[in-house]
Design a protein around this motif. Sequence first.
Motif, PDB file in Angstrom:
ATOM      1  N   TYR A  15       9.157  -1.636   4.186  1.00 15.36           N
ATOM      2  CA  TYR A  15       8.988  -0.157   3.651  1.00 15.36           C
ATOM      3  C   TYR A  15       9.813   0.183   2.548  1.00 15.36           C
ATOM      4  CZ  TYR A  15       7.097  -0.060   8.304  1.00 15.36           C
ATOM      5  OH  TYR A  15       6.638  -0.419   9.714  1.00 15.36           O
ATOM      6  N   LEU A  16       9.337   1.154   1.677  1.00 15.63           N
ATOM      7  CA  LEU A  16       9.962   1.737   0.781  1.00 15.63           C
ATOM      8  C   LEU A  16       9.830   3.276   0.611  1.00 15.63           C
ATOM      9  CD1 LEU A  16      12.237   1.259  -1.625  1.00 15.63           C
ATOM     10  CD2 LEU A  16      10.146   1.347  -3.289  1.00 15.63           C
ATOM     11  N   GLN A  17      10.595   4.091   1.291  1.00 19.29           N
ATOM     12  CA  GLN A  17      10.627   5.495   1.139  1.00 19.29           C
ATOM     13  C   GLN A  17      11.286   5.969  -0.138  1.00 19.29           C
ATOM     14  OE1 GLN A  17       9.256   7.669   3.690  1.00 19.29           O
ATOM     15  NE2 GLN A  17       9.684   9.368   1.952  1.00 19.29           N
ATOM     16  N   MET A  18      10.470   6.668  -0.875  1.00 16.79           N
ATOM     17  CA  MET A  18      10.689   7.276  -2.102  1.00 16.79           C
ATOM     18  C   MET A  18      10.566   8.978  -2.302  1.00 16.79           C
ATOM     19  SD  MET A  18       8.587   4.693  -4.408  1.00 16.79           S
ATOM     20  CE  MET A  18       7.101   5.307  -4.295  1.00 16.79           C
ATOM     21  N   ASN A  19      11.866   9.383  -2.387  1.00 18.01           N
ATOM     22  CA  ASN A  19      11.976  10.945  -2.443  1.00 18.01           C
ATOM     23  C   ASN A  19      12.457  11.208  -3.814  1.00 18.01           C
ATOM     24  OD1 ASN A  19      11.461  10.776   0.249  1.00 18.01           O
ATOM     25  ND2 ASN A  19      13.638  10.747   0.774  1.00 18.01           N
ATOM     26  N   ASN A  20      12.012  12.619  -3.950  1.00 19.27           N
ATOM     27  CA  ASN A  20      12.379  13.167  -5.217  1.00 19.27           C
ATOM     28  C   ASN A  20      12.091  12.385  -6.341  1.00 19.27           C
ATOM     29  OD1 ASN A  20      13.630  15.055  -6.995  1.00 19.27           O
ATOM     30  ND2 ASN A  20      15.619  14.333  -6.973  1.00 19.27           N
ATOM     31  N   LEU A  21      10.803  11.850  -6.540  1.00 20.35           N
ATOM     32  CA  LEU A  21      10.277  11.013  -7.622  1.00 20.35           C
ATOM     33  C   LEU A  21      10.353  11.845  -8.794  1.00 20.35           C
ATOM     34  CD1 LEU A  21       7.456   9.572  -5.357  1.00 20.35           C
ATOM     35  CD2 LEU A  21       9.225   8.289  -6.598  1.00 20.35           C
ATOM     36  N   SER A  22      10.122  11.101  -9.824  1.00 20.60           N
ATOM     37  CA  SER A  22      10.599  11.457 -11.162  1.00 20.60           C
ATOM     38  C   SER A  22       9.233  10.766 -11.918  1.00 20.60           C
ATOM     39  CB  SER A  22      11.722  11.487 -12.043  1.00 20.60           C
ATOM     40  OG  SER A  22      12.124  10.004 -12.113  1.00 20.60           O
ATOM     41  N   PRO A  23       8.955  11.123 -13.257  1.00 26.95           N
ATOM     42  CA  PRO A  23       7.832  10.629 -14.097  1.00 26.95           C
ATOM     43  C   PRO A  23       8.326   9.218 -14.478  1.00 26.95           C
ATOM     44  CG  PRO A  23       7.855  12.700 -14.667  1.00 26.95           C
ATOM     45  CD  PRO A  23       8.898  12.795 -13.646  1.00 26.95           C
ATOM     46  N   GLU A  24       9.721   8.949 -14.759  1.00 23.99           N
ATOM     47  CA  GLU A  24      10.246   7.709 -14.739  1.00 23.99           C
ATOM     48  C   GLU A  24       9.900   6.501 -13.727  1.00 23.99           C
ATOM     49  OE1 GLU A  24      11.398  10.626 -17.417  1.00 23.99           O
ATOM     50  OE2 GLU A  24      11.886  10.581 -15.355  1.00 23.99           O
ATOM     51  N   SER A  34       3.359  12.821 -11.913  1.00 18.23           N
ATOM     52  CA  SER A  34       3.165  13.619 -12.749  1.00 18.23           C
ATOM     53  C   SER A  34       4.362  14.522 -13.085  1.00 18.23           C
ATOM     54  CB  SER A  34       1.826  14.183 -12.721  1.00 18.23           C
ATOM     55  OG  SER A  34       1.850  15.082 -11.390  1.00 18.23           O
ATOM     56  N   SER A  35       4.751  15.301 -14.233  1.00 11.39           N
ATOM     57  CA  SER A  35       5.357  16.160 -14.410  1.00 11.39           C
ATOM     58  C   SER A  35       5.019  17.577 -14.206  1.00 11.39           C
ATOM     59  CB  SER A  35       6.127  15.958 -15.927  1.00 11.39           C
ATOM     60  OG  SER A  35       5.079  16.316 -16.650  1.00 11.39           O
ATOM     61  N   SER A  58       0.738  -1.223   0.053  1.00 11.65           N
ATOM     62  CA  SER A  58      -0.160   0.076   0.003  1.00 11.65           C
ATOM     63  C   SER A  58       0.988   1.173   0.029  1.00 11.65           C
ATOM     64  CB  SER A  58      -0.846   0.040   1.107  1.00 11.65           C
ATOM     65  OG  SER A  58      -0.285   0.061   2.356  1.00 11.65           O
ATOM     66  N   GLY A  59       0.157   2.303  -0.237  1.00 13.35           N
ATOM     67  CA  GLY A  59       1.028   3.526  -0.036  1.00 13.35           C
ATOM     68  C   GLY A  59       1.153   4.500  -1.268  1.00 13.35           C
ATOM     69  N   GLY A  60       0.821   3.724  -2.558  1.00 11.71           N
ATOM     70  CA  GLY A  60       0.894   4.283  -3.924  1.00 11.71           C
ATOM     71  C   GLY A  60      -0.205   5.354  -3.964  1.00 11.71           C
ATOM     72  N   GLY A  61      -0.035   5.999  -5.061  1.00 10.27           N
ATOM     73  CA  GLY A  61      -0.632   7.245  -5.330  1.00 10.27           C
ATOM     74  C   GLY A  61      -0.139   8.246  -6.355  1.00 10.27           C
ATOM     75  N   LEU A  62      -0.768   9.216  -6.601  1.00 12.76           N
ATOM     76  CA  LEU A  62      -0.292  10.124  -7.605  1.00 12.76           C
ATOM     77  C   LEU A  62       0.223  11.286  -6.793  1.00 12.76           C
ATOM     78  CD1 LEU A  62      -0.694  11.368 -10.306  1.00 12.76           C
ATOM     79  CD2 LEU A  62      -2.760  12.622  -9.821  1.00 12.76           C
ATOM     80  N   VAL A  63       1.482  11.878  -7.368  1.00 11.84           N
ATOM     81  CA  VAL A  63       2.392  12.679  -6.576  1.00 11.84           C
ATOM     82  C   VAL A  63       3.165  13.518  -7.919  1.00 11.84           C
ATOM     83  CG1 VAL A  63       4.285  11.113  -6.459  1.00 11.84           C
ATOM     84  CG2 VAL A  63       4.271  12.933  -5.032  1.00 11.84           C
ATOM     85  N   GLN A  64       3.350  14.694  -7.556  1.00  8.80           N
ATOM     86  CA  GLN A  64       4.022  15.418  -8.532  1.00  8.80           C
ATOM     87  C   GLN A  64       5.500  15.328  -8.419  1.00  8.80           C
ATOM     88  OE1 GLN A  64       3.219  19.596  -7.704  1.00  8.80           O
ATOM     89  NE2 GLN A  64       1.537  19.473  -9.145  1.00  8.80           N
ATOM     90  N   ALA A  65       6.279  15.268  -9.600  1.00 11.25           N
ATOM     91  CA  ALA A  65       7.704  15.263  -9.667  1.00 11.25           C
ATOM     92  C   ALA A  65       8.407  16.185  -8.732  1.00 11.25           C
ATOM     93  CB  ALA A  65       8.067  15.680 -10.919  1.00 11.25           C
ATOM     94  N   GLY A  66       9.392  15.341  -7.951  1.00 12.90           N
ATOM     95  CA  GLY A  66       9.859  16.006  -6.742  1.00 12.90           C
ATOM     96  C   GLY A  66       9.365  15.595  -5.632  1.00 12.90           C
ATOM     97  N   GLY A  67       8.164  14.865  -5.599  1.00 13.52           N
ATOM     98  CA  GLY A  67       7.537  14.765  -4.442  1.00 13.52           C
ATOM     99  C   GLY A  67       7.947  13.571  -3.563  1.00 13.52           C
TER     100      GLY A  67
END
Length: 123
Positions: free
Chosen positions: A79-88, A122-123, A6-15
Amino acid sequence: VQLQASGGGLVQAGGSLRLTCVASGRRFSNNGMGWFRQAPGKEREFVAGISWNGGSTRYLDSVEGRFTVSRANAKNTLYLQMNNLSPEDTAVYYCAAAIGATSATSETMYRFWGRGTLVTVSS
């Protein structure tokens, strides 16, 4: 045996997002655990893995320094902490429990799989 991510969703790039994987039906405190992802039209790939006691981790090169894998054996949780996310990074993310105690990168080394949670950046 069930692994529920769980924990997925829509986030802006950099989030940032934090994925959680809760295991039930058996304990995985002696098993390596991992996260994989599958982007649309692509094969599933290894993202991050952690050894049975958290002492060893490994990452896909493109997420090194941005993602952190951790576990709480007392809670049977990964857990997987994901920072600075990109569209890729957009993909369905799966958690898995390894056959052995180490953080394997090959899918063939994982026996139990969760259903996945969608991460959209999202970009």
